[in-house]
Motif scaffolding. Structure first.
Motif, PDB file in Angstrom:
ATOM      1  N   GLN A   5     -68.659 -53.911   5.660  1.00  0.00           N
ATOM      2  CA  GLN A   5     -69.541 -53.947   4.505  1.00  0.00           C
ATOM      3  C   GLN A   5     -68.719 -53.626   3.262  1.00  0.00           C
ATOM      4  N   HIS A   6     -68.912 -54.437   2.233  1.00  0.00           N
ATOM      5  CA  HIS A   6     -68.246 -54.251   0.939  1.00  0.00           C
ATOM      6  C   HIS A   6     -69.325 -54.054  -0.114  1.00  0.00           C
ATOM      7  N   VAL A   7     -69.198 -53.007  -0.910  1.00  0.00           N
ATOM      8  CA  VAL A   7     -70.145 -52.746  -2.000  1.00  0.00           C
ATOM      9  C   VAL A   7     -69.340 -52.458  -3.263  1.00  0.00           C
ATOM     10  N   PHE A   8     -69.684 -53.134  -4.341  1.00  0.00           N
ATOM     11  CA  PHE A   8     -69.032 -52.896  -5.630  1.00  0.00           C
ATOM     12  C   PHE A   8     -70.126 -52.542  -6.637  1.00  0.00           C
ATOM     13  N   TRP A   9     -70.062 -51.310  -7.166  1.00  0.00           N
ATOM     14  CA  TRP A   9     -71.050 -50.838  -8.143  1.00  0.00           C
ATOM     15  C   TRP A   9     -70.468 -50.891  -9.548  1.00  0.00           C
ATOM     16  N   VAL A  76     -73.185 -56.469  -2.744  1.00  0.00           N
ATOM     17  CA  VAL A  76     -72.899 -56.085  -1.364  1.00  0.00           C
ATOM     18  C   VAL A  76     -72.789 -57.338  -0.503  1.00  0.00           C
ATOM     19  N   THR A  77     -71.740 -57.376   0.343  1.00  0.00           N
ATOM     20  CA  THR A  77     -71.510 -58.487   1.261  1.00  0.00           C
ATOM     21  C   THR A  77     -70.807 -57.971   2.505  1.00  0.00           C
ATOM     22  N   GLU A  78     -70.708 -58.853   3.493  1.00  0.00           N
ATOM     23  CA  GLU A  78     -69.928 -58.529   4.688  1.00  0.00           C
ATOM     24  C   GLU A  78     -68.527 -59.117   4.605  1.00  0.00           C
ATOM     25  N   ASP A  79     -68.272 -59.974   3.640  1.00  0.00           N
ATOM     26  CA  ASP A  79     -67.005 -60.691   3.538  1.00  0.00           C
ATOM     27  C   ASP A  79     -66.352 -60.402   2.185  1.00  0.00           C
ATOM     28  N   PHE A  80     -65.057 -60.115   2.200  1.00  0.00           N
ATOM     29  CA  PHE A  80     -64.351 -59.734   0.978  1.00  0.00           C
ATOM     30  C   PHE A  80     -64.327 -60.864  -0.062  1.00  0.00           C
ATOM     31  N   LEU A  81     -64.113 -62.108   0.381  1.00  0.00           N
ATOM     32  CA  LEU A  81     -64.096 -63.225  -0.570  1.00  0.00           C
ATOM     33  C   LEU A  81     -65.476 -63.452  -1.186  1.00  0.00           C
ATOM     34  N   LEU A  82     -66.523 -63.224  -0.398  1.00  0.00           N
ATOM     35  CA  LEU A  82     -67.881 -63.322  -0.948  1.00  0.00           C
ATOM     36  C   LEU A  82     -68.151 -62.193  -1.944  1.00  0.00           C
ATOM     37  N   LEU A  83     -67.576 -61.020  -1.687  1.00  0.00           N
ATOM     38  CA  LEU A  83     -67.718 -59.923  -2.648  1.00  0.00           C
ATOM     39  C   LEU A  83     -67.147 -60.348  -4.002  1.00  0.00           C
ATOM     40  N   ALA A 105     -66.956 -47.622 -12.299  1.00  0.00           N
ATOM     41  CA  ALA A 105     -67.177 -48.582 -11.218  1.00  0.00           C
ATOM     42  C   ALA A 105     -66.773 -47.927  -9.901  1.00  0.00           C
ATOM     43  N   GLU A 106     -67.316 -48.450  -8.806  1.00  0.00           N
ATOM     44  CA  GLU A 106     -66.989 -47.941  -7.476  1.00  0.00           C
ATOM     45  C   GLU A 106     -66.907 -49.104  -6.505  1.00  0.00           C
ATOM     46  N   LEU A 107     -65.876 -49.113  -5.685  1.00  0.00           N
ATOM     47  CA  LEU A 107     -65.736 -50.070  -4.596  1.00  0.00           C
ATOM     48  C   LEU A 107     -65.811 -49.285  -3.294  1.00  0.00           C
ATOM     49  N   HIS A 108     -66.742 -49.663  -2.425  1.00  0.00           N
ATOM     50  CA  HIS A 108     -66.910 -49.032  -1.115  1.00  0.00           C
ATOM     51  C   HIS A 108     -66.646 -50.080  -0.050  1.00  0.00           C
ATOM     52  N   ILE A 109     -65.780 -49.763   0.905  1.00  0.00           N
ATOM     53  CA  ILE A 109     -65.529 -50.654   2.035  1.00  0.00           C
ATOM     54  C   ILE A 109     -65.636 -49.816   3.296  1.00  0.00           C
ATOM     55  N   SER A 110     -66.438 -50.292   4.239  1.00  0.00           N
ATOM     56  CA  SER A 110     -66.548 -49.594   5.518  1.00  0.00           C
ATOM     57  C   SER A 110     -66.525 -50.608   6.653  1.00  0.00           C
ATOM     58  N   PHE A 111     -65.961 -50.192   7.777  1.00  0.00           N
ATOM     59  CA  PHE A 111     -65.922 -51.049   8.962  1.00  0.00           C
ATOM     60  C   PHE A 111     -65.547 -50.208  10.176  1.00  0.00           C
ATOM     61  N   GLY A 112     -65.823 -50.751  11.330  1.00  0.00           N
ATOM     62  CA  GLY A 112     -65.418 -50.116  12.574  1.00  0.00           C
ATOM     63  C   GLY A 112     -64.146 -50.763  13.089  1.00  0.00           C
ATOM     64  N   PHE A 162     -63.936 -46.484   9.557  1.00  0.00           N
ATOM     65  CA  PHE A 162     -63.070 -46.415   8.381  1.00  0.00           C
ATOM     66  C   PHE A 162     -63.953 -46.577   7.155  1.00  0.00           C
ATOM     67  N   TYR A 163     -63.802 -45.661   6.181  1.00  0.00           N
ATOM     68  CA  TYR A 163     -64.609 -45.714   4.954  1.00  0.00           C
ATOM     69  C   TYR A 163     -63.697 -45.429   3.770  1.00  0.00           C
ATOM     70  N   LEU A 164     -63.711 -46.311   2.790  1.00  0.00           N
ATOM     71  CA  LEU A 164     -62.851 -46.182   1.615  1.00  0.00           C
ATOM     72  C   LEU A 164     -63.696 -46.294   0.348  1.00  0.00           C
ATOM     73  N   ILE A 165     -63.398 -45.457  -0.621  1.00  0.00           N
ATOM     74  CA  ILE A 165     -64.022 -45.539  -1.947  1.00  0.00           C
ATOM     75  C   ILE A 165     -62.909 -45.569  -2.983  1.00  0.00           C
ATOM     76  N   VAL A 166     -62.948 -46.559  -3.855  1.00  0.00           N
ATOM     77  CA  VAL A 166     -62.094 -46.584  -5.043  1.00  0.00           C
ATOM     78  C   VAL A 166     -63.050 -46.394  -6.210  1.00  0.00           C
TER      79      VAL A 166
END
Length: 193
Positions: A5-9, A76-83, A105-112, A162-166
């Motif tokens: 999951q990719h979320v960009f606020w 929010v998307t499941e794919d980075f290029l779609l984000l 701004a905030e970028l959140h990426i999470s995945f298993g 794995f969870y990342l926030i920029v």
């Protein structure tokens, strides 16, 4: 990787003209939530799933989020290029509305992922022995300035979350967007077996 999951606020911190943004997104092919103003305050009646808008691409769906309390809109998307595509759509709407860059701004990426953390050690407090079962990493000051926060937590045998926030200024977060998977790849190489 699974369950990405990719979320960009884009966080303005003040009232966002959501009805105008959604009107622009309709012109870009999005299905949008009903929105307007009640007593001078923006509102929206979310689409199923709680989204403000959705666009269906051949590769997958792009969802637009809205948090009126934070004065924020997001993608929010499941794919980075779609984000990146959804962020371009949202940016275009904001430019057409002459809204400036958001202060934050905030970028959140999470995945298993399948794997194990490299062995870390144990800590004894009194007669209780604790075993390290996760990793937290920070660079900069991610919660009140420009920075990166990473968490890798066990979910079971050979499974990790794995969870990342920029987070930080618009320029800082955008500058990290294009090479973020290089950073993730290097972190996984260093920390996961």
């Amino acid at each position: 990787m699974y369950g990405k999951q990719h979320v960009f606020w884009l966080i303005y911190g003040t009232e966002v003209d959501l009805p105008a943004i959604l009107a622009k997104l309709v012109g870009l092919g999005y299905e949008v939530a009903k929105s307007g103003y009640r007593e001078g305050v923006a509102y929206f009646d979310p689409l199923p799933g709680g989204y403000a808008a959705v666009r269906r691409y051949e590769e997958g769906d792009v969802y637009i989020l809205a948090n009126l309390q934070r004065g924020a809109v997001g993608v929010v998307t499941e794919d980075f290029l779609l984000l990146k595509r959804g962020l371009a759509d949202l940016s275009r709407a904001l430019i057409e509305l002459k809204m400036g860059e958001p202060p934050r701004a905030e970028l959140h990426i999470s995945f298993g992922i399948h794997g194990r953390l490299r062995e870390g050690g144990e800590v004894k407090v009194g007669d209780t022995e604790f075993r390290k079962s996760g990793v937290y990493l920070t660079a900069g000051t991610p919660f009140n300035g420009d920075g990166v926060f990473v968490s890798i937590s066990p979910l079971g045998v050979e499974r990790l979350l794995f969870y990342l926030i920029v987070s930080g200024s618009w320029a800082f977060v955008r500058s990290r967007l294009n090479n973020i998977y290089d950073i993730i790849s290097q972190l996984l190489k260093e920390l996961v077996t």
